[in-house]
Motif scaffolding. Structure first.
Motif, PDB file in Angstrom:
ATOM      1  N   ASN A  23       0.784  -1.095   0.067  1.00 39.01           N
ATOM      2  CA  ASN A  23       0.029   0.172   0.216  1.00 39.01           C
ATOM      3  C   ASN A  23       0.978   1.406   0.032  1.00 39.01           C
ATOM      4  O   ASN A  23       0.438   2.110  -0.364  1.00 39.01           O
ATOM      5  CB  ASN A  23      -1.080   0.049   1.202  1.00 39.01           C
ATOM      6  N   ARG A  92      -7.886  -1.307  -7.824  1.00 34.11           N
ATOM      7  CA  ARG A  92      -8.471  -0.160  -7.444  1.00 34.11           C
ATOM      8  C   ARG A  92      -7.395   1.105  -7.565  1.00 34.11           C
ATOM      9  O   ARG A  92      -7.556   2.256  -7.810  1.00 34.11           O
ATOM     10  CB  ARG A  92      -8.865  -0.121  -6.064  1.00 34.11           C
ATOM     11  N   SER A  93      -6.074   0.826  -7.172  1.00 31.20           N
ATOM     12  CA  SER A  93      -5.037   1.676  -7.069  1.00 31.20           C
ATOM     13  C   SER A  93      -4.753   2.400  -8.468  1.00 31.20           C
ATOM     14  O   SER A  93      -4.002   3.333  -8.347  1.00 31.20           O
ATOM     15  CB  SER A  93      -3.772   1.039  -6.469  1.00 31.20           C
ATOM     16  N   ARG A 121     -16.912   0.907  -2.115  1.00 32.05           N
ATOM     17  CA  ARG A 121     -15.628   1.250  -2.773  1.00 32.05           C
ATOM     18  C   ARG A 121     -15.675   2.504  -3.864  1.00 32.05           C
ATOM     19  O   ARG A 121     -15.242   2.220  -4.917  1.00 32.05           O
ATOM     20  CB  ARG A 121     -14.678   0.378  -3.110  1.00 32.05           C
ATOM     21  N   PRO A 122     -16.558   3.374  -3.511  1.00 29.12           N
ATOM     22  CA  PRO A 122     -16.725   4.669  -4.632  1.00 29.12           C
ATOM     23  C   PRO A 122     -15.343   5.307  -4.724  1.00 29.12           C
ATOM     24  O   PRO A 122     -14.337   5.216  -4.033  1.00 29.12           O
ATOM     25  CB  PRO A 122     -17.756   5.340  -4.109  1.00 29.12           C
ATOM     26  N   ILE A 123     -15.537   6.312  -5.797  1.00 31.70           N
ATOM     27  CA  ILE A 123     -14.291   7.257  -5.922  1.00 31.70           C
ATOM     28  C   ILE A 123     -14.915   8.648  -5.972  1.00 31.70           C
ATOM     29  O   ILE A 123     -13.992   9.590  -6.235  1.00 31.70           O
ATOM     30  CB  ILE A 123     -13.439   6.618  -7.312  1.00 31.70           C
ATOM     31  N   ASP A 124     -15.781   9.080  -5.416  1.00 34.00           N
ATOM     32  CA  ASP A 124     -16.411  10.241  -5.495  1.00 34.00           C
ATOM     33  C   ASP A 124     -15.509  11.176  -4.490  1.00 34.00           C
ATOM     34  O   ASP A 124     -15.334  12.531  -5.026  1.00 34.00           O
ATOM     35  CB  ASP A 124     -17.804  10.370  -4.560  1.00 34.00           C
ATOM     36  N   LEU A 125     -14.687  10.758  -3.673  1.00 31.90           N
ATOM     37  CA  LEU A 125     -14.061  11.597  -2.949  1.00 31.90           C
ATOM     38  C   LEU A 125     -12.594  12.043  -3.574  1.00 31.90           C
ATOM     39  O   LEU A 125     -12.359  13.071  -3.475  1.00 31.90           O
ATOM     40  CB  LEU A 125     -13.588  11.096  -1.354  1.00 31.90           C
ATOM     41  N   HIS A 126     -12.183  10.949  -4.290  1.00 30.62           N
ATOM     42  CA  HIS A 126     -10.993  11.373  -5.099  1.00 30.62           C
ATOM     43  C   HIS A 126     -11.420  12.572  -6.154  1.00 30.62           C
ATOM     44  O   HIS A 126     -10.535  13.657  -6.425  1.00 30.62           O
ATOM     45  CB  HIS A 126     -10.666  10.237  -6.047  1.00 30.62           C
ATOM     46  N   SER A 162     -10.555   9.218   3.735  1.00 29.63           N
ATOM     47  CA  SER A 162     -10.118   8.057   2.836  1.00 29.63           C
ATOM     48  C   SER A 162      -8.669   8.184   2.594  1.00 29.63           C
ATOM     49  O   SER A 162      -8.131   9.160   2.363  1.00 29.63           O
ATOM     50  CB  SER A 162     -10.818   8.364   1.664  1.00 29.63           C
ATOM     51  N   VAL A 163      -8.022   6.902   2.561  1.00 30.11           N
ATOM     52  CA  VAL A 163      -6.580   6.657   2.168  1.00 30.11           C
ATOM     53  C   VAL A 163      -6.328   7.238   1.018  1.00 30.11           C
ATOM     54  O   VAL A 163      -5.585   8.039   0.799  1.00 30.11           O
ATOM     55  CB  VAL A 163      -6.088   5.446   2.509  1.00 30.11           C
ATOM     56  N   GLY A 164      -7.067   6.624  -0.156  1.00 27.78           N
ATOM     57  CA  GLY A 164      -6.873   6.909  -1.428  1.00 27.78           C
ATOM     58  C   GLY A 164      -6.942   8.236  -1.723  1.00 27.78           C
ATOM     59  O   GLY A 164      -6.083   9.004  -2.607  1.00 27.78           O
ATOM     60  N   ASP A 305      -7.681  -4.329   7.215  1.00 27.41           N
ATOM     61  CA  ASP A 305      -6.768  -5.351   6.331  1.00 27.41           C
ATOM     62  C   ASP A 305      -6.463  -6.697   7.185  1.00 27.41           C
ATOM     63  O   ASP A 305      -6.002  -7.698   6.829  1.00 27.41           O
ATOM     64  CB  ASP A 305      -5.658  -4.813   5.688  1.00 27.41           C
ATOM     65  N   ILE A 327     -15.244  -0.238   8.142  1.00 32.11           N
ATOM     66  CA  ILE A 327     -14.571   0.427   6.961  1.00 32.11           C
ATOM     67  C   ILE A 327     -15.455  -0.310   5.634  1.00 32.11           C
ATOM     68  O   ILE A 327     -15.942   0.460   4.794  1.00 32.11           O
ATOM     69  CB  ILE A 327     -13.249   0.426   6.953  1.00 32.11           C
ATOM     70  N   PHE A 328     -15.180  -1.380   5.609  1.00 33.56           N
ATOM     71  CA  PHE A 328     -15.843  -2.073   4.530  1.00 33.56           C
ATOM     72  C   PHE A 328     -16.908  -3.206   4.835  1.00 33.56           C
ATOM     73  O   PHE A 328     -16.625  -4.127   5.371  1.00 33.56           O
ATOM     74  CB  PHE A 328     -14.599  -2.832   3.479  1.00 33.56           C
TER      75      PHE A 328
END
Ligand code: UD1
Length: 416
Positions: A23, A92-93, A121-126, A162-164, A305, A327-328
């Motif tokens: 990660n 995802r990465s 696992r959406p990507i809206d925040l990215h 969010s980490v990502g 994890d 988290i998930f």
């Protein structure tokens, strides 16, 4: 056969070295695009997700070479802004490339990324963070296209840490004009590693590892060398193997300071964990004890994890345990497979209720994602007779060679 065979029931003895962190490596590799020169990344894990990232970087013009566990990336000539679908959807990465490509080229186009099926696992925040920095992002059903002639620093507040999204925002901000203040940022050690890498290349970042990160955009980054820290999740997996199987094992090159919650949890299970520098010794003679209630949480909480490995430990420990995944929501998928091996686990209202003292028996089980797959391997170590964990390719996304490592620790395990 794409499987791993384990002859279980052995106590463990031996020692192994922990690989570099997956990660940490993935966002750092994405960030090398920002450097119009050479990045040398050492202690790089040779896992399939890293191979996917290497192919993605090559596809846009980076020249890349492996020398043992060192990756040398020359991103002088990146030019292609479109990413190939077959690799983007593998993990995802790949979304981490967005911030980096916008920062370097001002444009990116990619499909929606894939990844482990552990929740929505959406990507809206990215996308929100990159839009705040001035990117124009267009989404169709299949594709994302983003453009910015120049990203501009600003205040970005993440509604969820969010980490990502934290990493993507940092990648966008590093070469942006002016100052970005990112608040409610995630604090995971892999974010600190990304910032250390970027700082070594000339970036100006303050507050990494805290919930507020300040990035002052710089005009250009330069070539650098960086060593990836040890993988806290791989180390935690083997730590739990030691606790579950008993005996005495030694793990080298572990990132001790990143593992407090995992070590604390192993001790709650009655594992004897001793640390000297970056070496960890795990010993267990008696029975392990269940944990009345434990929740996963953002760093420095107990990592999501590690949740599946903990579920295996609780299944064989004495007494009842309750695990709450925060988290998930879909990360209890191995419960069904563990029950087929003899565990007593019920999932209700987002919690796993585990009646301990299970005698696990070997059978064929199916991995559906990376960390759950590794946990099924731990269940195989604890079970009598032979366990076959199918779909080992999920495990290979994050573990360089789980069979070699566990054989060094005394397990009877092989790829099939
Ligand atoms: C990273 C890790 C993963 C770990 C997870 C949580 C990598 C490559 N992966 O994943 O191993 O399990 O952190 O520690 O580093 N969310 C949204 N919208 C978004 C992004 C996230 O709602 O745009 C939600 C997710 O659904 C989830 C939560 O935020 O509930 C946390 O996810 P996030 O921290 O983003 O995880 P990843 O970065 O994908």
């Amino acid at each position: 056969m794409d499987s791993i065979q384990i002859k279980g029931g052995r106590t463990l003895t031996g020692e192994t070295r922990i690989q570099g962190s997956k990660n940490a490596t993935l966002p750092i590799l994405a960030s090398t695009i920002l450097i119009p020169g050479i990045s040398v990344i050492t202690h790089c894990p040779r896992i399939s997700d890293v191979e996917t990232m290497v192919r993605l970087l090559s596809s846009i013009g980076c020249s890349i070479e492996w020398n043992a566990d060192e990756l040398v990336i020359d991103a002088t000539d990146v030019r292609e802004y479109r990413l190939p679908r077959e690799d983007v959807v593998r993990m995802r990465s790949s979304i981490m490339l967005m911030g980096a490509m916008l920062g370097r080229m001002g444009e990116t186009a990619l499909d929606y990324p894939g990844g482990c099926v552990i929740g929505k696992r959406p990507i809206d925040l990215h996308l929100m963070a990159l839009r705040r920095l001035g990117a124009v992002v267009e989404e169709t059903e299949q594709k994302i296209h983003a453009k910015a002639s120049r990203l501009i620093g600003t205040a970005v507040r993440l509604p969820i840490n969010s980490v990502g999204a934290t990493e993507n925002c940092i990648l966008g901000a590093v070469l942006a004009e002016g100052v970005t203040i990112l608040s409610n940022a995630a604090m995971e050690p892999e974010i600190t590693a990304l910032c250390e890498f970027l700082q070594s290349a000339g970036a100006s970042i303050e507050g990494a590892g805290t919930s507020q990160i300040t990035i002052l955009g710089v005009p250009q980054l330069h070539s650098t060398v960086y060593e990836i820290p040890g993988d806290r999740i791989v180390a935690g997996t083997y730590l739990f193997a030691g606790v579950i199987c008993g005996g005495k094992i030694t793990l080298r090159d572990i990132p001790v300071s990143h593992m407090s919650a995992t070590i604390r949890t192993a001790r709650r299970l009655h594992g004897d964990v001793r640390i000297t520098g970056n070496i960890m010794e795990i010993e267990r003679r008696g029975k392990i004890e269940g944990i009345p209630l434990i929740r996963t949480g953002n760093y420095p909480g107990f990592p999501t994890d590690m949740q599946s490995a903990l579920m295996v430990a609780c299944a064989v420990a004495s007494g009842k345990s309750v695990i709450e995944e925060t988290i998930f929501e879909n990360r209890y998928r191995i419960a069904r497979e563990l029950c087929r091996m003899g565990a007593a686990i019920e999932i209700q209202d987002g919690k796993a209720y585990i009646d301990g003292d299970a005698s696990l028996h070997g059978t064929q089980v199916i991995a559906e994602e990376l960390r759950g797959g590794a946990a099924l391997v731990l269940a195989g170590l604890a079970a009598d007779q032979v366990t076959n964990v199918m779909n080992r390719h999920f495990i290979e996304r994050g573990y360089e060679n789980i069979c070699k490592d566990l054989r060094e620790l005394g397990a009877d395990i092989s790829y099939r």
